[in-house]
Design an enzyme around this catalytic site. Structure first.
Site, mmCIF file in Angstrom:
data_model
loop_
_atom_site.group_PDB
_atom_site.id
_atom_site.type_symbol
_atom_site.label_atom_id
_atom_site.label_comp_id
_atom_site.label_asym_id
_atom_site.label_seq_id
_atom_site.Cartn_x
_atom_site.Cartn_y
_atom_site.Cartn_z
ATOM 1 N N ARG A 1 0.801 -1.220 0.000
ATOM 2 C CA ARG A 1 0.000 0.000 0.000
ATOM 3 C C ARG A 1 0.834 1.270 0.000
ATOM 4 O O ARG A 1 0.612 2.180 -0.783
ATOM 5 C CB ARG A 1 -0.877 0.073 1.256
ATOM 6 C CG ARG A 1 -2.234 -0.488 1.132
ATOM 7 C CD ARG A 1 -2.698 -0.928 2.499
ATOM 8 N NE ARG A 1 -1.812 -1.983 2.975
ATOM 9 C CZ ARG A 1 -1.975 -3.247 2.650
ATOM 10 N NH1 ARG A 1 -2.976 -3.620 1.914
ATOM 11 N NH2 ARG A 1 -1.127 -4.164 3.066
ATOM 12 N N THR A 2 1.780 1.326 0.933
ATOM 13 C CA THR A 2 2.480 2.590 1.125
ATOM 14 C C THR A 2 3.275 2.948 -0.130
ATOM 15 O O THR A 2 3.184 4.062 -0.648
ATOM 16 C CB THR A 2 3.399 2.508 2.361
ATOM 17 O OG1 THR A 2 2.601 2.137 3.479
ATOM 18 C CG2 THR A 2 4.068 3.839 2.637
ATOM 19 N N LYS B 1 25.780 -4.718 -0.496
ATOM 20 C CA LYS B 1 27.253 -4.758 -0.584
ATOM 21 C C LYS B 1 27.878 -3.984 0.569
ATOM 22 O O LYS B 1 29.079 -3.771 0.600
ATOM 23 C CB LYS B 1 27.710 -4.106 -1.892
ATOM 24 C CG LYS B 1 27.185 -4.721 -3.148
ATOM 25 C CD LYS B 1 27.863 -4.027 -4.328
ATOM 26 C CE LYS B 1 27.165 -4.312 -5.630
ATOM 27 N NZ LYS B 1 27.723 -3.483 -6.708
ATOM 28 N N ARG C 1 11.495 3.671 3.553
ATOM 29 C CA ARG C 1 11.075 2.727 4.617
ATOM 30 C C ARG C 1 12.291 1.899 4.995
ATOM 31 O O ARG C 1 12.997 1.382 4.131
ATOM 32 C CB ARG C 1 9.956 1.819 4.135
ATOM 33 C CG ARG C 1 9.636 0.729 5.154
ATOM 34 C CD ARG C 1 8.379 -0.021 4.835
ATOM 35 N NE ARG C 1 7.192 0.759 5.141
ATOM 36 C CZ ARG C 1 5.953 0.276 5.109
ATOM 37 N NH1 ARG C 1 5.743 -0.983 4.777
ATOM 38 N NH2 ARG C 1 4.920 1.036 5.398
ATOM 39 N N HIS D 1 5.340 6.471 11.427
ATOM 40 C CA HIS D 1 4.800 6.296 10.071
ATOM 41 C C HIS D 1 3.805 7.449 9.872
ATOM 42 O O HIS D 1 2.596 7.245 9.863
ATOM 43 C CB HIS D 1 4.114 4.929 10.000
ATOM 44 C CG HIS D 1 3.768 4.452 8.619
ATOM 45 N ND1 HIS D 1 3.878 5.236 7.492
ATOM 46 C CD2 HIS D 1 3.309 3.245 8.195
ATOM 47 C CE1 HIS D 1 3.497 4.518 6.437
ATOM 48 N NE2 HIS D 1 3.140 3.311 6.836
HETATM 49 C C1 NCD Z 1 1.881 -0.903 8.379
HETATM 50 C C2 NCD Z 1 3.378 -0.763 8.413
HETATM 51 O O1 NCD Z 1 4.083 -1.348 7.615
HETATM 52 O O2 NCD Z 1 3.820 -0.021 9.264
HETATM 53 N N1 NCD Z 1 1.327 -1.083 7.136
HETATM 54 C C3 NCD Z 1 1.083 0.015 6.369
HETATM 55 O O3 NCD Z 1 1.958 0.808 6.121
HETATM 56 N N2 NCD Z 1 -0.164 0.170 5.939
HETATM 57 C C4 NCD Z 1 1.334 -1.768 9.431
HETATM 58 C C5 NCD Z 1 1.730 -3.187 9.479
HETATM 59 O O4 NCD Z 1 2.627 -3.653 8.790
HETATM 60 O O5 NCD Z 1 1.108 -3.886 10.290
#
Ligand code: NCD
Length: 317
Positions: free
Chosen positions: A64-65, A94, A115, A143
């Site tokens: 999703r993100t 590496k 991320r 987040h």
């Molecule tokens: C979350 C995450 O990765 O922090 N998912 C997201 O970004 N929608 C929550 C999760 O992984 O449970």
């Protein structure tokens, strides 16, 4: 050669690393802008980010993100480059440091979405970057864009962001989405948080202390069934497997809270059920038909909120 390859990041660059980067006026501005993008596809046709390039750099899995950021950039007329499996498929495998990677990518792109599994990674990246960094999750840290889209969804469905009783459920210790959301909710008056978790997975003190200072009413519970009867929002989350060092501990706790139709009978009719997704076994699929189940609408809203964030950072920098 671009200066960004040689010089450290300019001090004035604005980033989105944690809830601390979002005060209430900015939150309101971003939610309103997101609403404009949701309501008026023609605004997207103007391609306000034409000629700009977004890099998505993901050292942890995401569907999703990452895709919503990429879709948001493309819908605003910009373009995207992506390292979706950066821990194994980039120079990190590496041994390249995150700082070096960021410095180089900042020479290619105008904004970086990152991320990373380590708390604080996005803040470190910001120190090395001449372009805005957006934190799309730093380990069990924060987040912020998820929290923004959560606020957008709550306001959309309940009409306000204050005087709400919100139940945050599950792995509150490692759940970066709930850590960020709790702090943003603390900026709106009259909210009460009901924190439902096993004792081992309680919300950490760094967040708790700040919530107390913000004057939020806080209640901690371990039993989900007892907690849902007077909620406006039930925010279910997953148990974060990747943050456990002992697999047996995860196995013991992973199904501790399940939302099923029986539990939904206890949730008030006006309330809503949210989840950042993926939901795994934490929400029974039959609950999807319940009109109070907002999690797919919530994920969809991520597109508009991320459009707003990308637009804001492009204008602010
Ligand atoms: C979350 C995450 O990765 O922090 N998912 C997201 O970004 N929608 C929550 C999760 O992984 O449970």
């Amino acid at each position: 050669m671009s200066d960004t390859l040689l010089a450290p990041a300019a001090a004035r660059v604005r980033h989105l690393i944690s809830p601390d980067d979002l005060d209430r006026p900015l939150i309101e501005t971003l939610l309103t802008l997101a609403g404009t993008f949701a309501a008026a596809p023609q605004a997207q046709l103007l391609s306000p980010l034409k000629g700009r390039l977004l890099a998505t750099l993901f050292y942890e899995p995401s569907t999703r993100t990452r895709l919503s950021f990429e879709a948001a950039m493309l819908r605003l007329g910009g373009q995207v480059i992506s390292a979706e499996n950066a821990s194994s498929r980039s120079a990190a495998s590496k041994g390249e440091s995150l700082k070096d990677t960021i410095r180089v990518v900042a020479g290619f792109a105008d904004t970086i979405v990152l991320r990373h599994p380590e708390v604080g990674a996005a803040a470190q990246a910001a120190l090395a970057s001449a372009v805005p960094i957006i934190n799309a999750g730093d380990g069990a840290g924060h987040h912020p864009t998820q929290a923004l889209l959560d606020l957008y969804t709550i306001r959309q469905e309940l009409g306000r962001l204050d005087r709400l009783r919100i139940g945050l459920v599950g792995d509150l210790k490692h759940g970066r989405t709930v850590r960020s959301l709790a702090l943003l909710l603390g900026q709106f008056p009259g909210n009460e948080l009901v924190l439902v978790s096993p004792a081992e997975l309680r919300m950490e003190d760094d967040v708790m202390t700040r919530l107390r200072h913000a004057g939020l009413r806080l209640r901690e519970e371990t039993d989900l069934r007892c907690a849902v009867g007077d909620l406006d929002v039930l925010y279910q989350t997953g148990i974060q497997r990747e943050r456990f060092t002992v697999e047996a501990e995860y196995e013991r706790l992973k199904d501790v809270y399940r939302v099923d139709r029986t539990l939904m009978q206890r949730l008030p009719q006006h309330a809503m059920l949210m989840h950042p997704l993926p939901r795994l076994s934490q929400i029974e699929p039959l609950v999807d038909q319940d009109p109070r189940s907002a999690y797919f609408r919530q994920a969809h809203n991520g597109l508009y909120v991320r459009m707003a964030v990308l637009h804001w950072l492009a204008v602010a920098n």
